[in-house]
Structure formats: structure tokens, C-alpha cells
Enzyme design. Sequence first.
Site, mmCIF file in Angstrom:
data_model
loop_
_atom_site.group_PDB
_atom_site.id
_atom_site.type_symbol
_atom_site.label_atom_id
_atom_site.label_comp_id
_atom_site.label_asym_id
_atom_site.label_seq_id
_atom_site.Cartn_x
_atom_site.Cartn_y
_atom_site.Cartn_z
ATOM 1 N N CYS A 274 -5.588 -9.343 5.739
ATOM 2 C CA CYS A 274 -4.281 -8.959 5.211
ATOM 3 C C CYS A 274 -3.179 -9.827 5.806
ATOM 4 O O CYS A 274 -2.274 -10.266 5.099
ATOM 5 C CB CYS A 274 -4.000 -7.488 5.499
ATOM 6 S SG CYS A 274 -4.879 -6.358 4.406
ATOM 7 N N HIS B 84 0.783 -1.233 0.000
ATOM 8 C CA HIS B 84 0.000 0.000 0.000
ATOM 9 C C HIS B 84 0.818 1.288 0.000
ATOM 10 O O HIS B 84 0.257 2.377 -0.080
ATOM 11 C CB HIS B 84 -0.963 -0.023 1.187
ATOM 12 C CG HIS B 84 -1.905 -1.189 1.145
ATOM 13 N ND1 HIS B 84 -2.878 -1.321 0.173
ATOM 14 C CD2 HIS B 84 -2.002 -2.302 1.928
ATOM 15 C CE1 HIS B 84 -3.548 -2.445 0.366
ATOM 16 N NE2 HIS B 84 -3.030 -3.068 1.416
#
Length: 287
Positions: A248, A205
Site C-alpha cells: 500500500c 478504504h
Amino acid sequence: MNVRFYLLLGSLSAALVAFALTSPRVIAADKVDPVADAKAFQNFFFQKFPTVKHDDFVNGPYSMNEDMKRQWQEKEEFAPYEFALDAGKEMFATPFKNGKTYADCFPNGGIGIRQNYPYFDTGEGKVVTLELALNRCREANGEAPYSYVKDEMASLTAYMAFTSRGKPMDIKIPDDPRALAAYENGKRYFYTRRGQMNFSCASCHVQSPGERIRAEILAPALGILNAMPIYRSEWSGMGTTSRRFVTCNSQTRAVPLEPQADEYRDVEYFLSYVANGLPISGPGARP
């Protein structure tokens, strides 16, 4: 074989140097400075994606790809999270057995306050997320807590997020060394590699937003929590912030923590703080 190894090692070293030079100035700091962190974090993404409007970062992968953005705008006409909004609104207004409601537990009756969560509780000395606050409200009124990763919690937070849409994230860090420690712990967790794949949250990210991993376009870390909770096609349903963190960890083949573990709350604190000023856009929808 040796030549290949050294070529690979050289490429890896070059990549690490490049990342260190271009990443937000939050990885190695002698002094905890959240204000400087947030400014550097936001500027990193603004410079990396100069054509993306600043507020659009809260739309995740849809801000990275024009075709996906158009598809998303069409999808919003019949939003897949509507069922959760309706359920959350009804749940929020339904009295507990003692006659009180969620509105009795929150400032402003719980309406339009999503942008203030999570916050640091100076009495408890820990971060309190919206999900945690909702379950504490339930327990204080004689009700059993909800699962942090199931539909009930997702629906409640979806409704509360919807009432805050457009309001800028406004997370405070009080003048308390414990608050700074929680923020720093969240930052550290975000950048720490873990699991069999040796990935950190930042690997996807910060280093790779806009790129594809399998069929998914990776979202930028900036504003990633402003859209929570989210409907995901792969889930065929809604997901809370807790569910996203657990997922995640699983995807990187790391051992997930318990929902609302200190580390998860602290990383939520960090990510929310560095998104200050960007609007709440939740509930969201993702592929």
C-alpha cells in the site's frame, strides 16, 4: 485560469467539509476513547452500506458487488489459497530441531487464537502481532526467522487464521497509557496522508470503498484485516499483513517502512480493534 483555480479550490473545500461530516468520529478526538471510536467506525460503514450484512464486511470487495460475490463463492469451492493451508498445517506440526513445535509457544496450542492478535504486551510496552509472535517462537527454539512478506509466513498465518474462522475479533486494550498511545499512533498513521500521491489509508478504504481504482474494487477498512492473509491474483500467491502494508505504501509512492515497524504494528492494532465483533474470515482471496 484564476476562475478555474478558484472553482477547483471551492470544490475541494466542499469535499473536505463533506468528508469531515460523514467520516467516522476518530480523526480528531481530544481524548482517546477506543470504545467510542469502534462504535462510530462501524456505524459509519453500516450506514454507508445499509444493504450489506454486518459480518459480510470481512469479505472486502466481494461484499460491495453482487457479481463479484457470486464469482468469489464459486471460487471458494476450489480456493486458490488451499496450497498455503496445506503447507501451513504441515509446517505448524513439524517439530523444530529441539523437538518442540509452534504449539508450545501459544495458548491453546496455537489453534483458534487468531482473533486475539495483535495484542499489547505490557511487559515489553509494544504491540505484538501474530507474525511477530511466530518469528519469536522460531528464534526462541533455535530457528531462523522467516521473511514477513514471503510464502512461509503467509502459509503459517493462513493455517492459524483458518482454525479461527467464524470467531469474532477480540482485541483488548489494557488499562495502560502505553497501550492507548499505541492505539492512537495506529489511528493517526491510518489517517495521515503520505507519499507523492498524498494518500492516506483512509483515502481509499474509508472515502472510496466499493469504487474502482483501475480494475480493482476498493475494500472497506472495516474488517479488512479479518481476512488476512490473502491470495491476490496480481501477486499470483499469498500475502501477509506485512506485505499488504508495504505494498500500500509503495502504491501511493510513499517510502515503505520495514515490516513489523512500530507504525505498522500500531495501525494493525487500531484496525483490528475497531473490527471487534466481526468474524475471522481468513485466509481470503482477492482479485
